[in-house]
Scaffold this motif. Structure first.
Motif, PDB file in Angstrom:
ATOM      1  N   UNK A  70     -14.319  -4.532   5.656  1.00 40.21           N
ATOM      2  CA  UNK A  70     -13.547  -4.497   4.502  1.00 40.21           C
ATOM      3  C   UNK A  70     -13.856  -3.241   3.872  1.00 40.21           C
ATOM      4  N   UNK A  71     -12.566  -2.324   3.271  1.00 39.86           N
ATOM      5  CA  UNK A  71     -12.768  -1.276   2.629  1.00 39.86           C
ATOM      6  C   UNK A  71     -11.827  -1.709   1.350  1.00 39.86           C
ATOM      7  N   UNK A  72     -12.140  -1.195   0.168  1.00 43.16           N
ATOM      8  CA  UNK A  72     -11.938  -1.468  -1.179  1.00 43.16           C
ATOM      9  C   UNK A  72     -11.446  -0.211  -1.886  1.00 43.16           C
ATOM     10  N   UNK A  73     -10.111   0.049  -1.974  1.00 45.03           N
ATOM     11  CA  UNK A  73      -9.551   0.957  -2.588  1.00 45.03           C
ATOM     12  C   UNK A  73      -9.736   1.071  -4.212  1.00 45.03           C
ATOM     13  N   UNK A  74      -9.925   2.420  -4.718  1.00 46.07           N
ATOM     14  CA  UNK A  74     -10.284   2.564  -5.981  1.00 46.07           C
ATOM     15  C   UNK A  74      -9.515   3.483  -6.589  1.00 46.07           C
ATOM     16  N   UNK A  75     -10.166   4.464  -7.261  1.00 46.58           N
ATOM     17  CA  UNK A  75      -9.366   5.661  -8.043  1.00 46.58           C
ATOM     18  C   UNK A  75      -9.448   6.853  -7.071  1.00 46.58           C
ATOM     19  N   UNK A  76      -9.985   6.747  -5.643  1.00 49.18           N
ATOM     20  CA  UNK A  76     -10.157   7.845  -4.832  1.00 49.18           C
ATOM     21  C   UNK A  76      -8.886   7.826  -4.022  1.00 49.18           C
ATOM     22  N   UNK A  77      -9.118   8.696  -3.073  1.00 54.80           N
ATOM     23  CA  UNK A  77      -7.961   9.098  -1.940  1.00 54.80           C
ATOM     24  C   UNK A  77      -7.559   7.713  -1.021  1.00 54.80           C
ATOM     25  N   UNK A  78      -6.416   7.115  -1.317  1.00 56.59           N
ATOM     26  CA  UNK A  78      -5.780   6.014  -0.509  1.00 56.59           C
ATOM     27  C   UNK A  78      -5.581   6.449   0.945  1.00 56.59           C
ATOM     28  N   UNK A 135      -7.685 -10.636  16.587  1.00 56.95           N
ATOM     29  CA  UNK A 135      -8.626  -9.737  17.313  1.00 56.95           C
ATOM     30  C   UNK A 135      -9.819  -9.413  16.316  1.00 56.95           C
ATOM     31  N   UNK A 136     -10.119  -7.963  16.396  1.00 58.40           N
ATOM     32  CA  UNK A 136     -10.922  -7.254  15.732  1.00 58.40           C
ATOM     33  C   UNK A 136     -10.123  -6.907  14.470  1.00 58.40           C
ATOM     34  N   UNK A 137     -10.569  -6.903  13.180  1.00 53.92           N
ATOM     35  CA  UNK A 137     -10.016  -6.854  11.855  1.00 53.92           C
ATOM     36  C   UNK A 137     -10.523  -5.794  11.168  1.00 53.92           C
ATOM     37  N   UNK A 138      -9.882  -4.975  10.567  1.00 51.63           N
ATOM     38  CA  UNK A 138     -10.125  -3.945   9.456  1.00 51.63           C
ATOM     39  C   UNK A 138      -9.149  -4.434   8.241  1.00 51.63           C
ATOM     40  N   UNK A 139      -9.716  -4.354   7.268  1.00 51.58           N
ATOM     41  CA  UNK A 139      -9.053  -4.733   6.040  1.00 51.58           C
ATOM     42  C   UNK A 139      -9.031  -3.854   4.887  1.00 51.58           C
ATOM     43  N   UNK A 140      -7.915  -3.384   4.179  1.00 47.70           N
ATOM     44  CA  UNK A 140      -8.022  -2.397   3.194  1.00 47.70           C
ATOM     45  C   UNK A 140      -7.247  -3.071   2.082  1.00 47.70           C
ATOM     46  N   UNK A 141      -8.103  -3.355   0.823  1.00 50.16           N
ATOM     47  CA  UNK A 141      -7.734  -4.147  -0.033  1.00 50.16           C
ATOM     48  C   UNK A 141      -7.502  -2.950  -1.419  1.00 50.16           C
ATOM     49  N   UNK A 142      -6.476  -3.071  -2.267  1.00 54.52           N
ATOM     50  CA  UNK A 142      -6.213  -2.339  -3.486  1.00 54.52           C
ATOM     51  C   UNK A 142      -6.204  -3.462  -4.748  1.00 54.52           C
ATOM     52  N   UNK A 143      -7.504  -3.656  -5.286  1.00 51.72           N
ATOM     53  CA  UNK A 143      -7.583  -4.640  -6.457  1.00 51.72           C
ATOM     54  C   UNK A 143      -6.975  -4.044  -7.568  1.00 51.72           C
ATOM     55  N   UNK A 144      -6.434  -2.612  -7.642  1.00 54.78           N
ATOM     56  CA  UNK A 144      -5.744  -2.158  -8.772  1.00 54.78           C
ATOM     57  C   UNK A 144      -4.346  -2.546  -8.886  1.00 54.78           C
ATOM     58  N   UNK A 145      -3.699  -2.941  -7.744  1.00 53.75           N
ATOM     59  CA  UNK A 145      -2.366  -3.399  -7.344  1.00 53.75           C
ATOM     60  C   UNK A 145      -2.028  -4.472  -8.522  1.00 53.75           C
ATOM     61  N   UNK A 146      -0.711  -4.682  -8.822  1.00 55.29           N
ATOM     62  CA  UNK A 146      -0.148  -5.568  -9.844  1.00 55.29           C
ATOM     63  C   UNK A 146      -0.864  -7.043  -9.710  1.00 55.29           C
ATOM     64  N   UNK A 147      -0.727  -7.755  -8.730  1.00 59.14           N
ATOM     65  CA  UNK A 147      -1.174  -9.074  -8.582  1.00 59.14           C
ATOM     66  C   UNK A 147      -2.246  -9.387  -7.517  1.00 59.14           C
ATOM     67  N   UNK A 148      -2.950  -8.287  -7.280  1.00 59.79           N
ATOM     68  CA  UNK A 148      -4.305  -8.594  -6.223  1.00 59.79           C
ATOM     69  C   UNK A 148      -5.330  -8.899  -7.206  1.00 59.79           C
ATOM     70  N   UNK A 149      -6.131 -10.069  -6.904  1.00 57.17           N
ATOM     71  CA  UNK A 149      -6.772 -10.542  -7.975  1.00 57.17           C
ATOM     72  C   UNK A 149      -8.242  -9.497  -7.878  1.00 57.17           C
ATOM     73  N   UNK A 150      -9.203  -9.599  -8.912  1.00 56.69           N
ATOM     74  CA  UNK A 150     -10.279  -8.776  -8.777  1.00 56.69           C
ATOM     75  C   UNK A 150     -11.007  -9.181  -7.812  1.00 56.69           C
ATOM     76  N   UNK A 193     -10.639 -10.331  -4.770  1.00 49.85           N
ATOM     77  CA  UNK A 193      -9.994 -10.431  -3.560  1.00 49.85           C
ATOM     78  C   UNK A 193     -10.818 -10.086  -2.431  1.00 49.85           C
ATOM     79  N   UNK A 194     -11.605  -9.023  -2.353  1.00 48.90           N
ATOM     80  CA  UNK A 194     -12.785  -8.939  -1.280  1.00 48.90           C
ATOM     81  C   UNK A 194     -13.444  -9.928  -0.854  1.00 48.90           C
ATOM     82  N   UNK A 195     -13.911 -10.832  -1.752  1.00 48.30           N
ATOM     83  CA  UNK A 195     -14.518 -11.993  -1.528  1.00 48.30           C
ATOM     84  C   UNK A 195     -13.856 -13.136  -0.832  1.00 48.30           C
TER      85      UNK A 195
END
Length: 291
Positions: A45-53, A11-26, A28-30
């Motif tokens: 698409x939402x990309x986690x960084x150093x901010x508030x997860x 269906x309709x998709x939202x996605x949160x990606x944390x590229x700072x995690x151990x094995x998530x490739x840099x 990953x959003x692409x």
């Protein structure tokens, strides 16, 4: 954890990606954008960084997607599961951490992120997933571990981040290897017991019950023996691990007011006493059809 009989779509998709995690490739959003490019509705698409997860997770949930895809480590996925709850969208967790306990437990097996995505695009089923809860505190979906020895979690993370000296200091810290029976715990109707370490596990097959394992080694040699038993027979069959099922368990530290607690691999220090209970249907999981 019985799945529905109806084959569902993302269906309709939202996605949160944390590229700072151990094995998530840099990239990953692409990679995710390419996988989801054929959906009728463009994925958010939402990309986690150093901010508030947690704030980022709330933003993704506010979009009211049918499915929330979360790609990251156990901490990132646990944040999504806790925020979504049973009334939120189905969660598709993709393994991108060091241990990946949560996606393995939620999806019933260890699969690569790209295989999961390919199968999910063809359809899947919605399963309710149980969780454990510290009363008036956070939830966990695999296990909570209590005791000074849980500080080894920090050692693992320090090694993963290349902080060799910090990891060595933790490993040699006397409190991390404390073998004192300084945890007092009890279940409703049972007598108080003491342990060096206590684990509260959420077993999908024990509906309504917490699976409680206590370990009380008499020294480093005994600790090594228990570790070997766990490796060979699995921790449920280890001779020196006491295992019971209960509706609730309460624990506190006999020597100080606070205790080290690891929730799904994330180390916290919390005030005691702590009371644990189980919630059988805590969140909905999108389980790709792997047939």
């Amino acid at each position: 954890m019985t799945p529905t009989n109806v084959l569902s779509r993302l269906g309709r998709v939202s996605c949160v990606i944390n590229p700072l995690s151990g094995s998530t490739p840099a990239d990953a959003p692409d990679l995710i954008r390419e996988k989801l490019s054929g959906l009728p509705d463009k994925a958010s698409i939402h990309i986690a960084g150093e901010g508030d997860l947690p704030l980022l997770m709330e933003t993704a949930l506010a979009e009211e997607p049918d499915t929330l895809i979360v790609w990251g480590g156990d901490g990132t996925i646990a944040c999504a599961l806790s925020h979504a709850g049973l009334l939120g969208p189905a969660i598709l967790p993709l393994p991108g951490g060091t241990m990946n306990m949560l996606p393995t437990r939620a999806l019933g097996g260890d699969h690569s992120w790209d295989m999961l995505m390919d199968r999910a695009l063809k359809g899947g089923q919605i399963r309710p997933m149980p969780c454990g809860e510290i009363v008036d505190g956070p939830r966990f979906f695999v296990a909570a571990m209590l005791g000074d020895m849980t500080r080894f979690t920090n050692s693992r993370e320090a090694l993963r981040e290349g902080k060799i000296l910090e990891a060595a200091e933790i490993m040699h810290d006397s409190s991390a290897l404390a073998l004192h029976s300084n945890i007092s715990w009890s279940v409703p109707g049972g007598r108080k017991q003491t342990s060096t370490a206590l684990t509260v596990n959420i077993n999908p097959d024990t509906s309504g019950k917490l699976e409680i394992a206590s370990v009380d080694p008499q020294g480093l040699l005994d600790l090594a023996k228990i570790g070997l038993e766990m490796m060979v027979d699995g921790w449920r069959n280890a001779e020196d691990v006491r295992l019971i099922l209960a509706d609730e368990v309460e624990a506190h530290h006999l020597e100080k007011g606070r205790i080290n607690v690891t929730l799904d691999g994330e180390l916290k220090e919390m005030d005691t006493p702590l009371r644990f209970r189980r919630i059988d249907s805590a969140v909905n999981i999108f389980v790709p059809d792997m047939s």
